[in-house]
Design an enzyme around this catalytic site. Structure first.
Site, PDB file in Angstrom:
ATOM      1  N   GLU A 267       0.622  -1.276   0.286  1.00 54.31           N
ATOM      2  CA  GLU A 267      -0.302   0.064  -0.417  1.00 54.31           C
ATOM      3  C   GLU A 267       0.830   1.416  -0.100  1.00 54.31           C
ATOM      4  O   GLU A 267       1.458   1.649   0.607  1.00 54.31           O
ATOM      5  CB  GLU A 267      -0.871  -0.065   1.209  1.00 54.31           C
ATOM      6  CG  GLU A 267      -1.654   1.123   1.120  1.00 54.31           C
ATOM      7  CD  GLU A 267      -2.554   1.111   2.825  1.00 54.31           C
ATOM      8  OE1 GLU A 267      -2.410   2.778   3.337  1.00 54.31           O
ATOM      9  OE2 GLU A 267      -3.137  -0.098   3.093  1.00 54.31           O
ATOM     10  N   CYS A 304      -3.383   7.399   5.150  1.00 53.61           N
ATOM     11  CA  CYS A 304      -3.827   7.243   3.848  1.00 53.61           C
ATOM     12  C   CYS A 304      -5.106   7.266   3.186  1.00 53.61           C
ATOM     13  O   CYS A 304      -5.249   6.973   2.029  1.00 53.61           O
ATOM     14  CB  CYS A 304      -3.071   5.447   3.358  1.00 53.61           C
ATOM     15  SG  CYS A 304      -4.207   4.583   4.739  1.00 53.61           S
TER      16      CYS A 304
END
Length: 522
Positions: A267, A304
């Site tokens: 990620e 994020c």
């Protein structure tokens, strides 16, 4: 804090004995160093940790789900026993408030128990049975049975921005252990003390539940040295990573260049676009701006999923922008996770603000080590021309892009892959703009309506992933129980005697799980 930190790696059930200092935690606000200094794992210790994982794999991967579940539950219990130590050490290392550390501790233990329940029940293996049809013409049909099996030892890299939920015993480790894969974890330099606290808890849980040595190890020394060595080791069969785009792509390259390439689930970066339709502005521009500001500045913008990009219809939303200007101007800056993250945010904000055609709506003032909220505006045409404007501002900064709805829809395919995409409007507008929603779906792993992307629910249906570069493999998720399948592979057994099959595939279904039998779920 009651637990003594040793500053050494955890190699199976032993502690490391390296002599080279690889780092020391730094208090983000004061810049002061925290004891102890951490010692890098030696090459022999790295090799020992990975080889122990390889030796543990055959026994651990074939344990019944009840035993793996008991291990995961024991980890959760051991972490809860040190919750006070985490609440003390965590803020010192990260600048995050104590309440955040306590909440993240609860999220981590809840996630472990969720995976425990999954493997205890057992249907996650997706057992499929096709009975033989020896009389079938022109070719007899054989007996075929399949299910998911653990892939092998997994390397897990801790994240800087989540010292628990995406670190030592976070989602990647929980999914790997649930699947039956030993985990070799590489600590992050930003919070080594919290890593040691949690790593010691995992080791205690492994001992208490009689897990094979090597089911878990924790290594210090950094991702670009120790981490690369782990990824390149032939025993490792998959990688879990949360961090920067440069770090993730480096691991992808290292994994791809092995003699046997392995999957990397990384990620990396996401700007999480938000599209605001006229109906949302008509409801209340002020309320929308206030809710957006809360999402933008949550955790000093170091999630994020903070919304770093807003598409606003041309000629509308002046009240939204004005209220956002007021909020940002008066915003109190926050301490960021590390000097490196703080500098990277400042550099990106400066690059965007100095780009031709960009208007600064508002910028708060920041002190040393702090991130200040910032809002910019630009035309859609200029947005598409300047690559820097599509970069992630990892911090409390966002860019408003103005254009017609037709232009906005046409611009969506030009975006990189994202973790999330959000639409604000009315139900009627949502239905009328199905092609816009479809365009967003092609670019993101999670679609959100009339809410905000921050706040990732840990549950069975969550998808926390997306097309590159949000993740290296948009077919997976790093949050929720679907993550278990990143660390498995499908295996089929043809013509095997019933007694020689895994229990999940035996005719009497001794584990009582849901199976697909001759095309029907039973």
């Amino acid at each position: 804090m009651t637990t003594q930190l040793l500053g050494t790696s955890i190699i199976g059930f032993s502690r490391g004995s390296g002599s080279d200092v690889c780092g020391q935690a730094i208090h983000p606000a004061s810049g002061g160093k925290l004891e102890p200094a951490y010692l890098a794992a030696t090459a022999d210790e790295v090799n020992r940790a990975v080889e122990l994982a390889g030796l543990a794999f055959p026994a651990y991967s074939t344990l019944p789900g009840a035993q793996r579940g008991a291990f995961l539950r024991a980890i959760a219990e051991e972490i809860e026993k040190i919750a006070e130590d985490i609440a003390v050490r965590g803020p010192q290392e990260t600048g995050l408030p104590e309440a955040r550390l306590r909440g993240e501790t609860a999220r981590t233990t809840g996630q472990l128990r969720m995976f425990a329940a999954l493997v205890e029940e057992g249907s996650w293996v997706d057992a499929r049975i096709e009975h033989a049809q020896p009389e079938r013409q022109p070719v007899p049909k054989p007996d075929l049975r399949s299910m998911h099996r653990a892939l092998g030892p997994v390397a897990v890299f801790c994240a800087s921005n989540f010292p628990l939920a995406f670190s030592v015993a976070g989602g990647d480790t929980a999914a790997a252990l649930a699947a039956g894969c030993p985990a070799v974890v590489i600590a992050h330099q930003s919070h080594p003390g919290v890593a040691e606290l949690v790593g010691s808890a995992v080791m205690r849980a492994a001992l208490a539940t009689n897990m094979p040595e090597g089911v878990f190890s924790l290594l210090y020394g950094g991702g670009r040295t120790v981490g690369i060595s782990v990824v390149q080791h032939p025993v490792i069969q998959a990688v879990g990573f949360t961090g920067s785009r440069s770090g993730g792509t480096s691991l992808m390259a290292a994994a791809a260049n092995r003699e046997q390439p392995i999957p990397v689930y990384a990620e990396m970066s996401s700007v999480n676009p938000v599209v605001i339709l006229p109906g949302a502005l008509e409801r209340s521009e002020v309320a929308l701006a206030e809710a957006f500001f809360g999402s933008l500045t949550l955790g000093v913008g170091q999630f994020c999923t903070n919304p770093g990009l807003v598409f606003l219809p041309e000629g509308k939303g002046f009240g939204f922008i004005e209220r956002l200007r007021e909020l940002v101007t008066a915003a109190t800056p926050g301490t960021m996770l590390s000097p490196a993250i703080c500098q990277a945010y400042a550099d990106t904000v400066e690059a965007i603000s100095s780009t031709e055609g960009v208007q600064t709506i508002a910028r708060a003032t920041a002190g040393d080590g702090q991130g200040a909220a910032a809002v910019f505006s630009v035309s859609l045409r200029r947005f598409l021309e300047a690559d820097v404007l599509r970069s992630e501002m990892f911090g409390p900064g966002t860019l408003i892009v103005r254009g017609s709805l037709e232009e906005i829809e046409a611009a969506i395919p030009e975006l990189e892959g994202q973790l999330t995409a959000t639409v604000h409007g009315t139900s009627e507008e949502l239905a009328a703009n199905a092609s816009l929603v479809a365009a967003l779906e092609s670019r993101a792993g999670r679609l959100i309506f009339n809410s905000f992307p921050t706040g990732v629910e840990v549950c069975h249906s969550m998808v926390h992933g997306g097309p590159f570069p949000a993740t290296s493999d948009g077919r997976s998720t790093s949050v929720g129980t679907m993550a278990i399948h990143r660390f498995t592979r499908a295996v089929a057994w043809q013509g095997f005697p019933d007694a020689c099959l895994p229990a999940e595939l035996q005719e009497v279904n001794p584990r009582g799980i849901r199976r697909l039998v001759d095309g029907q779920f039973v």
